[in-house]
Write a protein that holds these residues in place. Structure first.
Motif, short mmCIF file in Angstrom:
data_model
loop_
_atom_site.label_atom_id
_atom_site.label_comp_id
_atom_site.label_asym_id
_atom_site.label_seq_id
_atom_site.Cartn_x
_atom_site.Cartn_y
_atom_site.Cartn_z
N VAL A 153 0.84 -1.20 0.00
CA VAL A 153 0.00 0.00 0.00
C VAL A 153 0.87 1.25 0.00
CG1 VAL A 153 -1.63 1.36 1.37
CG2 VAL A 153 -1.98 -1.10 1.09
N TYR A 154 1.91 1.26 0.82
CA TYR A 154 2.77 2.44 0.94
C TYR A 154 3.61 2.67 -0.31
CZ TYR A 154 1.69 3.08 5.89
OH TYR A 154 1.06 3.34 7.09
N GLY A 163 -3.37 7.77 5.93
CA GLY A 163 -3.72 7.27 4.61
C GLY A 163 -3.81 5.75 4.59
N GLY A 164 -2.88 5.09 5.30
CA GLY A 164 -2.95 3.63 5.41
C GLY A 164 -4.21 3.18 6.11
N SER A 169 -9.43 0.59 5.88
CA SER A 169 -10.84 0.77 6.22
C SER A 169 -11.71 0.66 4.98
CB SER A 169 -11.04 2.13 6.89
OG SER A 169 -12.39 2.33 7.24
N TRP A 170 -11.21 1.18 3.87
CA TRP A 170 -11.91 1.06 2.59
C TRP A 170 -12.11 -0.40 2.20
CZ3 TRP A 170 -9.95 -0.34 -2.43
CH2 TRP A 170 -10.78 0.02 -3.50
N SER A 210 -11.28 -0.49 11.11
CA SER A 210 -10.99 0.75 10.39
C SER A 210 -9.57 1.21 10.62
CB SER A 210 -11.99 1.84 10.81
OG SER A 210 -13.31 1.45 10.52
N SER A 211 -8.62 0.29 10.53
CA SER A 211 -7.22 0.64 10.73
C SER A 211 -6.36 -0.34 9.97
CB SER A 211 -6.86 0.61 12.22
OG SER A 211 -6.82 -0.73 12.68
N ILE A 212 -5.06 -0.05 9.94
CA ILE A 212 -4.12 -1.01 9.37
C ILE A 212 -4.09 -2.23 10.28
CG2 ILE A 212 -1.73 -1.38 8.68
CD1 ILE A 212 -1.44 1.68 8.53
#
Length: 266
Positions: A153-154, A163-164, A169-170, A210-212
């Motif tokens: 992702v990064y 942003g992560g 969460s998406w 809703s987090s990494i």
């Protein structure tokens, strides 16, 4: 016989080429957001202002997908609920981020994943990916896989904590959507409105995934598995492929959950 031309309707008429109010509002909103982004870039770290770039991109990607997928719904009320649910999920992400890094001071799994992801992304762009990959991901299961996922992702977004959080969460939001689609396929006469409200707005589902972390990934892949199972049991196309993708995704983090899901299918 004399004919008369009807008088134009009363009230001011918009001159030709005059911009609509929605256009003006849109331009003002965009300018205000760009200004806020410029100020954030000079005052806060990329951990935060990077999310101001990632977030709108996710929104631009999500809304057309929701509009497209909602066409199969006979209930137009659902598209409104899905959009509100997505916005609620993003708000839940902000709360989760604040609790993780302001209340817990980063002492959570997400902080560790962020550190590994940052090192992997930096190694990728520096050209020494293999060396760092062997250090951070000795095995491709469980925690190590989440480190790799965060790094991937990064590589795209840059190492931005918030942003992560938004990206993972998406993913969890789409997992919830797949659960909803599974319900619609499996129980076409069921009360889909009540199910959707309970599913998308349950506080624990708005907050925890809703987090990494593993929660977001598992919710996404379990939702994909559930949708695949529903299609298989209804003898619809694509079910086995989605089920295989979902089970493969869960196996990368929680293999025993994969086995439970597989057994539950039968």
């Amino acid at each position: 016989m004399t004919t008369t031309t009807p008088a134009p309707p009363e009230g001011r008429q918009r001159p030709p080429g005059w911009p609509r109010a929605n256009t003006i509002i849109g331009v003002v909103v965009v300018l205000a957001y760009v200004t806020a982004l410029a100020l954030a870039m000079s005052r806060v770290s990329y951990d935060v202002w990077g999310a101001m770039v990632v977030g709108p991109i996710l929104l631009v990607v999500t809304l057309p997908l929701l509009l497209r997928t909602s066409r199969r719904e006979a209930d137009p009320w659902m598209i409104k609920l899905l959009i509100v649910a997505f916005l609620a999920k993003m708000i839940g992400t902000l709360i989760r981020y604040a609790v993780t890094f302001e209340v817990y001071a980063g002492h959570a799994d997400a902080g560790g994943y962020h550190g590994s992801g940052r090192r992997l992304a930096e190694a990728f762009w520096a050209g020494n990916w293999d060396t760092v990959l062997r250090q951070e991901v000795p095995e491709l299961v469980g925690t190590e896989f989440m480190r790799l996922a965060t790094g991937l992702v990064y590589i795209v977004t840059g190492p931005t904590k918030l942003g992560g959080f938004l990206v993972f969460s998406w993913l969890s939001f789409w997992g919830l959507y797949f659960f909803y689609r599974a319900f619609r396929v499996g129980f076409p006469d069921g009360d889909h409105r009540r199910y959707a409200v309970l599913l998308f707005f349950m506080p624990s589902l708005l907050y925890w995934p809703s987090s990494i972390g593993k929660e977001a990934w598992m919710l996404f892949t379990l939702g994909l598995s559930a949708y695949g199972v529903a299609l298989v049991l209804r003898h619809r196309s694509g079910g086995y492929l989605l089920l295989a993708l979902g089970l493969g995704g869960t196996a990368l983090v929680r293999p025993h959950v994969t086995m439970l899901t597989f057994v539950a299918l039968f």
